[in-house]
Design an enzyme around this catalytic site. Structure first.
Site, PDB file in Angstrom:
ATOM      1  N   THR A   1      46.542  43.398  44.890  1.00 19.67           N
ATOM      2  CA  THR A   1      45.581  43.589  45.976  1.00 19.67           C
ATOM      3  C   THR A   1      45.229  45.074  46.006  1.00 19.67           C
ATOM      4  O   THR A   1      45.946  45.888  45.442  1.00 19.67           O
ATOM      5  CB  THR A   1      46.170  43.171  47.337  1.00 19.67           C
ATOM      6  OG1 THR A   1      47.356  43.937  47.592  1.00 19.67           O
ATOM      7  CG2 THR A   1      46.519  41.694  47.379  1.00 19.67           C
ATOM      8  N   GLY A   2      44.145  45.388  46.681  1.00 18.22           N
ATOM      9  CA  GLY A   2      43.745  46.794  46.758  1.00 18.22           C
ATOM     10  C   GLY A   2      42.501  47.055  45.936  1.00 18.22           C
ATOM     11  O   GLY A   2      41.750  46.124  45.617  1.00 18.22           O
TER      12      GLY A   2
ATOM     13  N   SER B   1      39.792  39.578  55.133  1.00 20.70           N
ATOM     14  CA  SER B   1      39.723  40.009  53.740  1.00 20.70           C
ATOM     15  C   SER B   1      39.658  38.839  52.765  1.00 20.70           C
ATOM     16  O   SER B   1      39.633  39.049  51.553  1.00 20.70           O
ATOM     17  CB  SER B   1      40.951  40.864  53.412  1.00 20.70           C
ATOM     18  OG  SER B   1      42.124  40.082  53.382  1.00 20.70           O
TER      19      SER B   1
ATOM     20  N   GLY C   1      40.044  47.024  43.508  1.00 25.07           N
ATOM     21  CA  GLY C   1      39.894  46.197  42.317  1.00 25.07           C
ATOM     22  C   GLY C   1      39.368  46.947  41.115  1.00 25.07           C
ATOM     23  O   GLY C   1      39.708  46.628  39.968  1.00 25.07           O
TER      24      GLY C   1
ATOM     25  N   THR D   1      39.766  36.438  47.578  1.00 23.11           N
ATOM     26  CA  THR D   1      39.365  37.596  48.381  1.00 23.11           C
ATOM     27  C   THR D   1      37.888  37.535  48.776  1.00 23.11           C
ATOM     28  O   THR D   1      37.095  36.856  48.116  1.00 23.11           O
ATOM     29  CB  THR D   1      39.595  38.888  47.568  1.00 23.11           C
ATOM     30  OG1 THR D   1      39.413  40.024  48.398  1.00 23.11           O
ATOM     31  CG2 THR D   1      38.651  38.995  46.394  1.00 23.11           C
TER      32      THR D   1
ATOM     33  N   THR E   1      42.614  40.839  50.432  1.00 23.29           N
ATOM     34  CA  THR E   1      42.923  39.897  49.342  1.00 23.29           C
ATOM     35  C   THR E   1      44.271  39.246  49.618  1.00 23.29           C
ATOM     36  O   THR E   1      45.134  39.842  50.251  1.00 23.29           O
ATOM     37  CB  THR E   1      43.042  40.605  47.957  1.00 23.29           C
ATOM     38  OG1 THR E   1      41.840  41.299  47.684  1.00 23.29           O
ATOM     39  CG2 THR E   1      43.370  39.663  46.823  1.00 23.29           C
TER      40      THR E   1
ATOM     41  N   ARG F   1      28.681  42.748  43.651  1.00 22.57           N
ATOM     42  CA  ARG F   1      29.880  43.463  43.179  1.00 22.57           C
ATOM     43  C   ARG F   1      31.035  42.468  43.008  1.00 22.57           C
ATOM     44  O   ARG F   1      31.309  41.649  43.880  1.00 22.57           O
ATOM     45  CB  ARG F   1      30.268  44.549  44.188  1.00 22.57           C
ATOM     46  CG  ARG F   1      31.554  45.325  43.851  1.00 22.57           C
ATOM     47  CD  ARG F   1      32.774  44.749  44.535  1.00 22.57           C
ATOM     48  NE  ARG F   1      33.980  45.560  44.309  1.00 22.57           N
ATOM     49  CZ  ARG F   1      35.204  45.191  44.648  1.00 22.57           C
ATOM     50  NH1 ARG F   1      35.408  44.021  45.230  1.00 22.57           N
ATOM     51  NH2 ARG F   1      36.234  45.960  44.423  1.00 22.57           N
ATOM     52  N   VAL F   2      31.703  42.535  41.886  1.00 22.69           N
ATOM     53  CA  VAL F   2      32.868  41.677  41.638  1.00 22.69           C
ATOM     54  C   VAL F   2      34.068  42.583  41.416  1.00 22.69           C
ATOM     55  O   VAL F   2      33.997  43.538  40.645  1.00 22.69           O
ATOM     56  CB  VAL F   2      32.629  40.786  40.397  1.00 22.69           C
ATOM     57  CG1 VAL F   2      33.894  40.027  40.034  1.00 22.69           C
ATOM     58  CG2 VAL F   2      31.485  39.808  40.676  1.00 22.69           C
ATOM     59  N   GLY F   3      35.161  42.272  42.096  1.00 17.55           N
ATOM     60  CA  GLY F   3      36.376  43.073  41.946  1.00 17.55           C
ATOM     61  C   GLY F   3      37.290  42.501  40.874  1.00 17.55           C
ATOM     62  O   GLY F   3      36.860  41.794  39.959  1.00 17.55           O
ATOM     63  N   ASP F   4      38.560  42.789  41.019  1.00 17.37           N
ATOM     64  CA  ASP F   4      39.538  42.352  40.022  1.00 17.37           C
ATOM     65  C   ASP F   4      40.015  40.915  40.234  1.00 17.37           C
ATOM     66  O   ASP F   4      40.467  40.257  39.304  1.00 17.37           O
ATOM     67  CB  ASP F   4      40.760  43.282  40.041  1.00 17.37           C
ATOM     68  CG  ASP F   4      41.450  43.312  41.412  1.00 17.37           C
ATOM     69  OD1 ASP F   4      40.752  43.160  42.440  1.00 17.37           O
ATOM     70  OD2 ASP F   4      42.675  43.493  41.455  1.00 17.37           O
TER      71      ASP F   4
HETATM   72  N1  GLY Z   1      41.272  43.573  45.050  1.00 16.19           N
HETATM   73  C1  GLY Z   1      40.171  43.021  45.694  1.00 16.19           C
HETATM   74  C2  GLY Z   1      38.896  43.625  45.302  1.00 16.19           C
HETATM   75  O1  GLY Z   1      38.845  44.773  44.914  1.00 16.19           O
HETATM   76  O2  GLY Z   1      37.887  42.966  45.412  1.00 16.19           O
END
Ligand code: GLY
Length: 364
Positions: free
Chosen positions: A267-268, A96, A270, A234, A216, A244-247
């Site tokens: 984590t989780g 991850s 995003g 992550t 993450t 795609r970009v997460g949080d």
């Molecule tokens: N929390 C990691 C993501 O959603 O990319």
């Protein structure tokens, strides 16, 4: 720009009895950065009485040990947390984060990371970075060596290469096999087939666990000078749409730190934190007097209550994805919470790592 080796700096300022540094000092070799008008490290060191503490997501045992080893030597929290997550970024077995992370839908690993440094109130981040296994180091360089906060994609890669990072293939055999298994089972109508016999009529199954896998690592730490810093890194959502970009690289969403108050990260899923700026909210709730655990639980409640999309809810209307929060405050108190029971976090109290149950909103 004055560049000075940190060890030299401590020695010099200690010898001359310098009490404060009034201009910013950038140290090379992965050492600390101190902002304008902040007390010198030597001055802070004299004042250092604090017990350090660090919190991480459940996959951070070795990372926390490394982070605390460095913090206990008298280093800035940011030095510790980045060195800590580098271990996980380098580890092919953590699928991850970093090298060995699960790739996007085209089989290419794209990484996100951010750092935030409490004493200088600065941050840096990179998103959708390919071919560089330590995005947290690049994020730190964005903070230290640019006038920007966030670099993405090709620009982030060019910046990393300008700083001497070598490109390498981040896709391990294990991650490639997981990606292929997902691809072959994604759609029964397309041309990709999983292993089968000529007798089979119904070929393929959906591998849920691969399709919605969010990993993450986050670490927040309080160093012996009472300063806070944090990092989140992550490979993001497994098999995501490219780009795609997460949080994780978004300051306020996947991490946030205020040196007067506390530090938090997540984590989780995003997308939930992008919509709720959860980490910044947690720090603000701590500022208002909530404990780290209470603040993390409030973030879980906010994610759940603000979700309007039925596809993201179970049959009782509860947010069905996993999101977990981690926080410490300036006093060294800590806590973690997740939407669903069963998640854990790690805490290092300066002596050892302990695993703790997260508080939670719902039980399955
Ligand atoms: N929390 C990691 C993501 O959603 O990319």
């Amino acid at each position: 720009m004055n560049k000075i080796n940190r060890r030299e700096f401590i020695k010099t300022t200690a010898l001359t009895g310098a009490a404060a540094v009034t201009s910013s000092i950038i140290c090379t070799g992965g050492a600390s950065v101190f902002g304008r008008n902040l007390p010198s490290l030597a001055a802070q060191k004299q004042a250092a009485v604090g017990k350090p503490i660090a919190i991480s997501s459940g996959n951070g045992t070795k990372a926390l040990e490394k982070a605390m080893e460095i913090i206990n030597q008298g280093s800035d929290a940011l030095d510790g947390v980045v060195a800590g997550v580098n271990i996980v970024e380098d580890d092919p077995n953590d699928m991850s984060v970093g090298y060995g992370g699960l790739p996007n839908e085209e089989g290419i690993v794209e990484l996100d990371a951010a750092v935030m440094h409490g004493p200088s109130y600065r941050a840096g981040s990179v998103a959708a970075l390919r071919n560089v296994k330590n995005p947290s180091k690049v994020a730190r360089l964005v903070m230290e060596r640019t006038d920007h906060v966030l670099l993405v994609g090709e620009g982030a890669l060019k910046f990393a290469k300008a700083h001497g990072f070598k490109e390498e293939d981040l896709l391990t055999e294990r991650a490639r096999e997981a990606w292929l298994k997902c691809k072959e089972n994604l759609n029964k109508e397309d041309d990709w087939l999983p292993p089968h016999s000529i007798e089979d009529t119904d070929i393929g199954e959906i591998y849920e666990k691969y399709l919605r896998h969010y990993g993450t690592i986050h670490i927040s730490a309080l160093d012996t000078y009472g300063n806070l810093s944090c990092v989140t890194t992550t490979s993001g959502l497994a098999f995501k749409i490219p780009g795609r970009v997460g949080d994780s690289p978004i300051i306020g969403a996947g991490l946030y730190c205020d040196n007067e108050v506390g530090s938090a990260g997540s984590t989780g899923r995003g997308e939930a934190n992008l919509l709720n700026l959860s980490s910044a909210m947690i720090v603000e709730w701590m500022r208002q007097g909530k404990s780290p655990e209470e603040a993390c639980l409030l973030a879980c409640k906010r994610v759940n209550e603000r979700c309007r999309e039925k596809r993201l809810q179970d049959d009782q209307g509860r947010f069905k994805h996993g999101v977990t929060f981690y926080a410490i405050n300036k006093r060294g108190e800590y806590g973690g919470a997740s939407i669903w029971k069963g998640d854990t976090y790690l805490i290092h109290d300066g002596i050892e790592v302990k695993r703790k149950e997260c508080a939670y909103l719902f039980k399955k």
